[in-house]
Design a protein around this motif. Structure first.
Motif, PDB file in Angstrom:
ATOM      1  N   MET A  18       0.185  -6.472 -18.569  1.00 20.33           N
ATOM      2  CA  MET A  18      -1.099  -7.031 -18.206  1.00 20.33           C
ATOM      3  C   MET A  18      -0.902  -8.352 -17.487  1.00 20.33           C
ATOM      4  N   CYS A  19      -1.948  -8.871 -16.929  1.00 21.83           N
ATOM      5  CA  CYS A  19      -1.939 -10.208 -16.332  1.00 21.83           C
ATOM      6  C   CYS A  19      -3.025 -10.999 -17.039  1.00 21.83           C
ATOM      7  N   GLY A  20      -2.617 -12.016 -17.812  1.00 24.83           N
ATOM      8  CA  GLY A  20      -3.581 -12.761 -18.592  1.00 24.83           C
ATOM      9  C   GLY A  20      -3.663 -14.228 -18.259  1.00 24.83           C
ATOM     10  N   ARG A  21      -2.918 -14.680 -17.260  1.00 24.35           N
ATOM     11  CA  ARG A  21      -2.961 -16.085 -16.870  1.00 24.35           C
ATOM     12  C   ARG A  21      -2.419 -16.225 -15.458  1.00 24.35           C
ATOM     13  N   TYR A  22      -3.065 -17.022 -14.621  1.00 21.28           N
ATOM     14  CA  TYR A  22      -2.554 -17.265 -13.272  1.00 21.28           C
ATOM     15  C   TYR A  22      -2.913 -18.665 -12.807  1.00 21.28           C
ATOM     16  N   SER A  23      -2.423 -19.033 -11.635  1.00 22.46           N
ATOM     17  CA  SER A  23      -2.669 -20.370 -11.100  1.00 22.46           C
ATOM     18  C   SER A  23      -3.237 -20.277  -9.684  1.00 22.46           C
ATOM     19  N   LEU A  24      -3.947 -21.335  -9.297  1.00 21.66           N
ATOM     20  CA  LEU A  24      -4.489 -21.441  -7.943  1.00 21.66           C
ATOM     21  C   LEU A  24      -4.424 -22.914  -7.550  1.00 21.66           C
ATOM     22  N   ASN A  25      -3.203 -23.367  -7.329  1.00 22.11           N
ATOM     23  CA  ASN A  25      -2.938 -24.779  -7.064  1.00 22.11           C
ATOM     24  C   ASN A  25      -3.069 -25.076  -5.565  1.00 22.11           C
ATOM     25  N   LYS A  26      -4.264 -24.848  -5.044  1.00 25.18           N
ATOM     26  CA  LYS A  26      -4.543 -25.080  -3.629  1.00 25.18           C
ATOM     27  C   LYS A  26      -5.917 -25.730  -3.483  1.00 25.18           C
ATOM     28  N   SER A  27      -6.115 -26.382  -2.351  1.00 23.80           N
ATOM     29  CA  SER A  27      -7.384 -27.066  -2.101  1.00 23.80           C
ATOM     30  C   SER A  27      -8.421 -26.108  -1.513  1.00 23.80           C
ATOM     31  N   LYS A  28      -9.647 -26.568  -1.474  1.00 24.72           N
ATOM     32  CA  LYS A  28     -10.720 -25.801  -0.863  1.00 24.72           C
ATOM     33  C   LYS A  28     -10.404 -25.490   0.597  1.00 24.72           C
ATOM     34  N   ILE A  29      -9.899 -26.477   1.323  1.00 24.90           N
ATOM     35  CA  ILE A  29      -9.575 -26.286   2.739  1.00 24.90           C
ATOM     36  C   ILE A  29      -8.486 -25.235   2.912  1.00 24.90           C
ATOM     37  N   GLU A  30      -7.466 -25.289   2.073  1.00 26.15           N
ATOM     38  CA  GLU A  30      -6.382 -24.304   2.150  1.00 26.15           C
ATOM     39  C   GLU A  30      -6.895 -22.893   1.883  1.00 26.15           C
ATOM     40  N   LEU A  31      -7.794 -22.761   0.925  1.00 31.41           N
ATOM     41  CA  LEU A  31      -8.373 -21.451   0.619  1.00 31.41           C
ATOM     42  C   LEU A  31      -9.190 -20.928   1.788  1.00 31.41           C
ATOM     43  N   GLU A  32     -10.010 -21.807   2.371  1.00 27.32           N
ATOM     44  CA  GLU A  32     -10.852 -21.383   3.492  1.00 27.32           C
ATOM     45  C   GLU A  32     -10.007 -20.979   4.697  1.00 27.32           C
ATOM     46  N   GLU A  33      -8.959 -21.724   4.982  1.00 29.10           N
ATOM     47  CA  GLU A  33      -8.099 -21.405   6.129  1.00 29.10           C
ATOM     48  C   GLU A  33      -7.325 -20.117   5.915  1.00 29.10           C
ATOM     49  N   ARG A  34      -6.787 -19.944   4.711  1.00 25.22           N
ATOM     50  CA  ARG A  34      -5.966 -18.756   4.439  1.00 25.22           C
ATOM     51  C   ARG A  34      -6.791 -17.478   4.487  1.00 25.22           C
ATOM     52  N   PHE A  35      -8.005 -17.506   3.934  1.00 29.58           N
ATOM     53  CA  PHE A  35      -8.802 -16.286   3.838  1.00 29.58           C
ATOM     54  C   PHE A  35      -9.926 -16.211   4.871  1.00 29.58           C
ATOM     55  N   GLN A  36     -10.011 -17.225   5.744  1.00 30.32           N
ATOM     56  CA  GLN A  36     -11.029 -17.239   6.795  1.00 30.32           C
ATOM     57  C   GLN A  36     -12.410 -16.959   6.207  1.00 30.32           C
ATOM     58  N   ALA A  37     -12.734 -17.724   5.185  1.00 29.44           N
ATOM     59  CA  ALA A  37     -14.009 -17.568   4.477  1.00 29.44           C
ATOM     60  C   ALA A  37     -14.516 -18.947   4.064  1.00 29.44           C
ATOM     61  N   GLU A  38     -15.820 -19.061   3.893  1.00 30.99           N
ATOM     62  CA  GLU A  38     -16.442 -20.341   3.573  1.00 30.99           C
ATOM     63  C   GLU A  38     -16.673 -20.466   2.073  1.00 30.99           C
ATOM     64  N   MET A  39     -16.415 -21.665   1.554  1.00 28.43           N
ATOM     65  CA  MET A  39     -16.708 -21.959   0.154  1.00 28.43           C
ATOM     66  C   MET A  39     -17.767 -23.049   0.118  1.00 28.43           C
ATOM     67  N   LEU A  40     -18.960 -22.703  -0.338  1.00 28.39           N
ATOM     68  CA  LEU A  40     -20.074 -23.639  -0.312  1.00 28.39           C
ATOM     69  C   LEU A  40     -19.938 -24.741  -1.360  1.00 28.39           C
ATOM     70  N   GLY A  41     -19.428 -24.403  -2.522  1.00 25.16           N
ATOM     71  CA  GLY A  41     -19.273 -25.391  -3.580  1.00 25.16           C
ATOM     72  C   GLY A  41     -17.935 -26.099  -3.498  1.00 25.16           C
ATOM     73  N   ASP A  42     -17.713 -27.015  -4.421  1.00 27.04           N
ATOM     74  CA  ASP A  42     -16.452 -27.745  -4.476  1.00 27.04           C
ATOM     75  C   ASP A  42     -15.427 -26.908  -5.240  1.00 27.04           C
ATOM     76  N   PHE A  43     -14.157 -27.209  -5.026  1.00 31.61           N
ATOM     77  CA  PHE A  43     -13.103 -26.536  -5.774  1.00 31.61           C
ATOM     78  C   PHE A  43     -11.930 -27.481  -5.978  1.00 31.61           C
ATOM     79  N   LYS A  44     -11.472 -27.563  -7.213  1.00 34.72           N
ATOM     80  CA  LYS A  44     -10.297 -28.354  -7.535  1.00 34.72           C
ATOM     81  C   LYS A  44      -9.159 -27.412  -7.919  1.00 34.72           C
ATOM     82  N   PRO A  45      -7.928 -27.737  -7.535  1.00 35.94           N
ATOM     83  CA  PRO A  45      -6.795 -26.869  -7.883  1.00 35.94           C
ATOM     84  C   PRO A  45      -6.764 -26.544  -9.370  1.00 35.94           C
ATOM     85  N   ARG A  46      -6.402 -25.307  -9.672  1.00 38.67           N
ATOM     86  CA  ARG A  46      -6.317 -24.834 -11.051  1.00 38.67           C
ATOM     87  C   ARG A  46      -4.873 -24.434 -11.354  1.00 38.67           C
ATOM     88  N   PHE A  47      -4.394 -24.846 -12.506  1.00 39.69           N
ATOM     89  CA  PHE A  47      -2.990 -24.648 -12.842  1.00 39.69           C
ATOM     90  C   PHE A  47      -2.763 -23.621 -13.956  1.00 39.69           C
TER      91      PHE A  47
END
Length: 232
Positions: free
Chosen positions: A1-30
């Protein structure tokens, strides 16, 4: 199973990588865990991030201990099980991540945490499905599950399952409503071993509230009690 993961990236990095808009704020998650509200890209809205609960909502989980297990779906039977078939056909999603954790069992009582990432530690996406339902208050809730598959050569020494990591070129097809079942199932394979790395991390990751960069640091293998082990 997968029960834990990380997303240590900024909002800008997420938007650029996936070419999608994020309306709210986002802080890296570890140290991301089930029941938390997390960014996904859905087949209904591939150009804008949505925030869904992983597995089930916190309110539901309080009275349903078993719900903690409803966080993954097996890729091998995703098109056959009645509980997942409709979501697989109509409600697929991408779950952005930059790593995931698994625990290596050493003996009966000892477990050592490991982190798995792409070789360059860049962003990727898990294959997922999502669902919408109405809670007791009449409010709409949205949840997602991560698909899992057989482990690749890197993961199999640690765990007997791994999350499905999609190839970047398959992400649009995964969300495309016109993709055939055959095309979709062919994407749900173990990620190529040579393109991933793993390393042991601190047992701090065992505690969900430790959502800090320290859980991502490479360490000598330690068990859940903080004792160094003899096995890497």
């Amino acid at each position: 199973m997968c029960g834990r993961y990380s997303l240590n990236k900024s909002k800008i990095e997420l938007e650029e990588r996936f070419q999608a808009e994020m309306l709210g704020d986002f802080k890296p998650r570890f140290n991301i865990a089930p029941t938390q509200l997390l960014p996904v890209l859905t087949s209904d809205s591939p150009k804008g991030f949505s925030f869904f609960y992983w597995g089930i909502t916190p309110d539901f989980a309080k009275n349903k201990p078993v719900s903690q297990k409803l966080i993954n779906a097996r890729a091998e039977t995703i098109n056959q099980k009645i509980s997942f078939k409709s979501s697989f056909e109509k409600r697929r999603c991408l779950i952005p991540a930059d790593g995931f954790f698994e625990w290596k069992r050493i003996g009966k009582k000892t477990k050592t945490p490991y982190r798995f990432t792409l070789a360059d530690e860049s962003l990727f996406s898990f294959a997922g499905i999502w669902e919408e339902y109405e809670n007791d208050k009449g409010e709409l809730n949205h949840t997602f599950l991560i698909l899992t598959t057989e482990p690749n050569g890197l993961v199999k020494d640690i765990h007997d399952r791994m999350p499905v990591i999609l190839k970047k070129e398959d992400e649009k097809k995964w969300l495309d409503s016109y993709s055939s079942e055959k095309e979709l199932l062919e994407m749900l394979l173990p990620y190529q071993t040579s393109e991933m790395i793993s390393y042991s991390v601190s047992p701090l990751v065992n505690t969900v509230s430790n959502d800090t960069a320290s859980v991502l640091r490479k360490t000598s293998p330690m068990d859940q009690f903080g004792n160094y082990t003899l096995f890497g």
